[in-house]
Design a protein around this motif. Structure first.
Motif, PDB file in Angstrom:
ATOM      1  N   ILE A 196      82.326  18.638  35.837  1.00  0.00           N
ATOM      2  CA  ILE A 196      83.694  19.118  35.667  1.00  0.00           C
ATOM      3  C   ILE A 196      84.403  18.987  37.007  1.00  0.00           C
ATOM      4  O   ILE A 196      83.927  19.487  38.025  1.00  0.00           O
ATOM      5  N   LYS A 197      85.536  18.304  37.003  1.00  0.00           N
ATOM      6  CA  LYS A 197      86.314  18.183  38.232  1.00  0.00           C
ATOM      7  C   LYS A 197      86.959  19.522  38.573  1.00  0.00           C
ATOM      8  O   LYS A 197      87.580  20.160  37.719  1.00  0.00           O
ATOM      9  N   LEU A 198      86.808  19.952  39.826  1.00  0.00           N
ATOM     10  CA  LEU A 198      87.392  21.213  40.267  1.00  0.00           C
ATOM     11  C   LEU A 198      88.655  20.989  41.092  1.00  0.00           C
ATOM     12  O   LEU A 198      89.743  21.346  40.686  1.00  0.00           O
ATOM     13  N   ASN A 199      88.509  20.403  42.268  1.00  0.00           N
ATOM     14  CA  ASN A 199      89.677  20.121  43.109  1.00  0.00           C
ATOM     15  C   ASN A 199      89.281  19.184  44.234  1.00  0.00           C
ATOM     16  O   ASN A 199      88.148  18.685  44.280  1.00  0.00           O
ATOM     17  N   GLY A 200      90.201  18.977  45.174  1.00  0.00           N
ATOM     18  CA  GLY A 200      89.928  18.164  46.357  1.00  0.00           C
ATOM     19  C   GLY A 200      90.442  18.827  47.619  1.00  0.00           C
ATOM     20  O   GLY A 200      90.690  18.151  48.614  1.00  0.00           O
ATOM     21  N   VAL A 201      90.580  20.132  47.585  1.00  0.00           N
ATOM     22  CA  VAL A 201      91.203  20.888  48.681  1.00  0.00           C
ATOM     23  C   VAL A 201      90.432  20.745  49.992  1.00  0.00           C
ATOM     24  O   VAL A 201      91.016  20.661  51.066  1.00  0.00           O
ATOM     25  N   GLY A 202      89.121  20.729  49.892  1.00  0.00           N
ATOM     26  CA  GLY A 202      88.277  20.644  51.074  1.00  0.00           C
ATOM     27  C   GLY A 202      86.825  20.534  50.667  1.00  0.00           C
ATOM     28  O   GLY A 202      86.467  20.732  49.503  1.00  0.00           O
ATOM     29  N   PHE A 203      85.969  20.222  51.626  1.00  0.00           N
ATOM     30  CA  PHE A 203      84.552  20.034  51.330  1.00  0.00           C
ATOM     31  C   PHE A 203      83.785  21.343  51.491  1.00  0.00           C
ATOM     32  O   PHE A 203      84.359  22.407  51.684  1.00  0.00           O
ATOM     33  N   ASP A 204      82.448  21.261  51.367  1.00  0.00           N
ATOM     34  CA  ASP A 204      81.563  22.422  51.511  1.00  0.00           C
ATOM     35  C   ASP A 204      81.927  23.537  50.537  1.00  0.00           C
ATOM     36  O   ASP A 204      81.918  24.726  50.886  1.00  0.00           O
ATOM     37  N   ALA A 205      82.227  23.182  49.318  1.00  0.00           N
ATOM     38  CA  ALA A 205      82.618  24.190  48.322  1.00  0.00           C
ATOM     39  C   ALA A 205      81.389  24.916  47.777  1.00  0.00           C
ATOM     40  O   ALA A 205      80.352  24.310  47.525  1.00  0.00           O
ATOM     41  N   SER A 206      81.513  26.222  47.580  1.00  0.00           N
ATOM     42  CA  SER A 206      80.443  27.021  46.971  1.00  0.00           C
ATOM     43  C   SER A 206      81.040  27.920  45.901  1.00  0.00           C
ATOM     44  O   SER A 206      82.217  28.275  45.961  1.00  0.00           O
ATOM     45  N   LEU A 207      80.218  28.275  44.936  1.00  0.00           N
ATOM     46  CA  LEU A 207      80.675  29.117  43.823  1.00  0.00           C
ATOM     47  C   LEU A 207      80.154  30.531  44.020  1.00  0.00           C
ATOM     48  O   LEU A 207      78.940  30.743  44.152  1.00  0.00           O
ATOM     49  N   PHE A 208      81.072  31.493  44.033  1.00  0.00           N
ATOM     50  CA  PHE A 208      80.712  32.893  44.201  1.00  0.00           C
ATOM     51  C   PHE A 208      80.852  33.609  42.866  1.00  0.00           C
ATOM     52  O   PHE A 208      81.921  33.590  42.243  1.00  0.00           O
ATOM     53  N   HIS A 209      79.767  34.254  42.434  1.00  0.00           N
ATOM     54  CA  HIS A 209      79.738  35.017  41.179  1.00  0.00           C
ATOM     55  C   HIS A 209      79.894  36.495  41.531  1.00  0.00           C
ATOM     56  O   HIS A 209      78.938  37.149  41.958  1.00  0.00           O
ATOM     57  N   ASP A 210      81.076  37.029  41.344  1.00  0.00           N
ATOM     58  CA  ASP A 210      81.341  38.428  41.676  1.00  0.00           C
ATOM     59  C   ASP A 210      80.633  39.342  40.680  1.00  0.00           C
ATOM     60  O   ASP A 210      80.461  38.999  39.506  1.00  0.00           O
TER      61      ASP A 210
END
Length: 541
Positions: free
Chosen positions: A119-133
């Protein structure tokens, strides 16, 4: 048991570590090498078993034409809602003002797959991580890129909420959580909820000898609400130049079932030539950026601290509740190419191994010659990481070229501008010959030239060997597999290091590989047949 750092030797950069029940998993960057994302598992953090890479199809990952050190940057592995979540970045531009990239998300109920279509998310910047609150909401946390030459390109750590119904980001929720410190180059963020705080771990200083990891925390996820850990950085080796491990920083935090804490970070082990200062240059990291693991304790103010000080330790106490894992510490291996699939240690450049590149099985590997090793397209090569400073690698190859534009042999490779190899080719006067050549900063040198070694008539197979001895390496050949003759060329291993490549090129993230390759830039697709590959690690001092 003790963890001997680096826990994952050789090119295993940007670790994302998690625990599911009693098993730890680490995901590492792979850049332009296919398949994408390297995965290991362990129950003791000492012995690590290599798993299938998740991004193993062009549906999941298409890097054709990507520049060297583009591709997969800093994947993030997490586990929530009964499945694994993998966020990864495919970087298409590495040099200049822009970092064109796309961040994707894929999931799987089992670590070995199958993994869902990305699934494409974005291209804002690299080193993206997903945080599950803990409240059920999910956020993408990432470095933010600014191309404007009058701004610093690293524009803080951005947090954007993910709509879990549509699996799309909500751009209007984006906010900057943290700008980093004056060290700049803040990247590699991971968020954790611990004891009523949101803790943000982030790298700074660039992934070189000034590298470090800082920690900030906040009671909320409000913009710019995070305060930085007081005192020294959480981990760095900038001020520990004599320590065996260097460049520690970018990484992730994990706890054990028994409540202990550990931090996995990238690291490197530079060496120096005998005529060099050990401080300037600090050294040459031919094994690339590796994964080290440090133990973490919490001070009375609720801040995490690396046991032994922010420089870390080489030998680290394993978890008290560790379950010994059956996995070898040595990476020596032998491949007869009998299996119907390539083993997990083999990698190709940018695209998967297909019939276009060749075939394997029944005791042989066939490679169809295509473009040169200087190309970003259509390269016929399989390669695996240097994982020790000292090793021998050898192969046996059959190749019958009818043009000097056709070559096949054994290579030591960093990227399209930095590599060498020993190979069979054609000389118009001698017939089939053996040559050794090097590409250094894009400048190609044939070392034997008119003294290229003639292959005797009637010889079908030629054996090739490379001997890597930390600072230098060399090549040997044999016409019978028993009597070996050394080619009188000694090459500087530093040319295949991150630090050397950095001097002239912005992509310097991968470390050295050893592999098998065939070239036929005449376009006639001449085939080379390899009988086996052997990689033997020696005393690594």
């Amino acid at each position: 048991m003790k963890i001997q750092n680096p826990a994952l030797p050789g090119f295993n950069a940007d670790p994302s570590i998690i625990r599911v029940d009693d098993t730890y998993y680490i995901a590492n960057s792979t850049f332009e090498w296919f398949p994408g994302v390297r995965l290991h598992e362990s129950k003791d953090m000492v012995h690590w078993k290599l798993l299938p890479s998740p991004l193993s199809t062009t549906t999941l990952l298409n890097m054709k034409g990507n520049p060297a050190s583009g591709g997969i940057w800093a994947p993030d592995l997490s586990y929530a809602d009964g499945k694994f979540w993998l966020v990864f970045t495919d970087v298409k531009v590495t040099e200049g003002a822009f970092k064109d990239m796309t961040n994707y998300l894929t999931t799987a109920t089992d670590i070995t797959g199958p993994w869902s279509d990305p699934i494409k998310l974005n291209g804002v910047g690299f080193d993206a991580s997903l945080f599950h609150d803990n409240n059920g909401r999910k956020y993408l946390v990432q470095q933010t890129w600014d191309h404007r030459e009058y701004h610093h390109p690293f524009d803080g750590i951005t947090c954007t909420e993910l709509n879990t119904d549509t699996m799309k980001l909500m751009p209007k929720t984006a906010k900057t959580l943290y700008q980093g410190t004056d060290v700049k180059l803040v990247e590699g963020p991971h968020l954790y909820q611990i004891n009523g705080y949101y803790y943000l771990f982030a790298a700074q200083g660039g992934t070189v000898f000034t590298h470090q990891e800082v920690v900030a925390r906040s009671k909320t996820l409000d913009a710019n609400s995070f305060e930085t850990e007081p005192g020294d950085p959480f981990i760095t080796n900038f001020d520990t130049p004599d320590f065996y491990i260097q460049k520690q920083g970018h990484g992730a935090l994990v706890n054990t079932p028994g409540g202990e804490w550990y931090y996995a970070s990238l690291s490197a082990r530079p060496w120096n030539h005998k005529n060099e200062s050990a401080y300037d240059p600090r050294g040459w990291s031919t094994l690339g950026r590796e994964t080290s693991i440090q133990k973490v304790e919490w001070d009375d103010q609720g801040w995490p601290r690396v046991v032994g000080g922010h420089g870390g330790q080489v030998a680290v106490e394993a978890p008290k509740d560790a379950i010994e894992t059956d996995a070898p510490l040595s990476h020596s291996r032998h491949d007869e190419f009998d299996n119907p699939s390539l083993d997990y240690d083999w990698n190709t450049l940018r695209v998967p191994f297909t019939d276009h590149m060749g075939s394997f099985g029944n005791g042989e590997l066939k490679l169809v010659g295509h473009y040169s090793l200087a190309s970003n397209f259509d390269v016929s090569m399989i390669a695996s990481r240097w994982q020790a400073f000292n090793f021998d690698a050898e192969t046996k190859v059959k190749f019958d070229p009818f043009s000097y534009q056709q070559m096949a042999g054994l290579t030591n490779f960093y990227n399209d501008k930095h590599w060498s190899w020993i190979f069979i080719t054609l000389d118009e006067n001698k017939g089939r010959v053996i040559e050794v050549a090097e590409n250094n900063r894009g400048n190609y040198t044939s070392y034997l030239k008119d003294d290229a070694i003639k292959i005797p008539d009637g010889v079908e197979y030629v054996w090739f060997k490379t001997k890597v001895r930390k600072q230098t390496y060399s090549y040997e050949y044999s016409f019978d597999g028993e009597t070996w003759l050394e080619v009188p060329v000694t090459l500087d291993a530093a040319v295949l290091s991150d630090d050397y490549v950095l001097q002239t090129y912005g992509g310097f993230f991968t470390g050295a590989f050893v592999g098998l390759a065939a070239v036929d830039y005449s376009g006639y697709d001449e085939i080379a047949t390899f009988d086996y590959f052997d990689y033997k690690e020696l005393n690594d001092k």
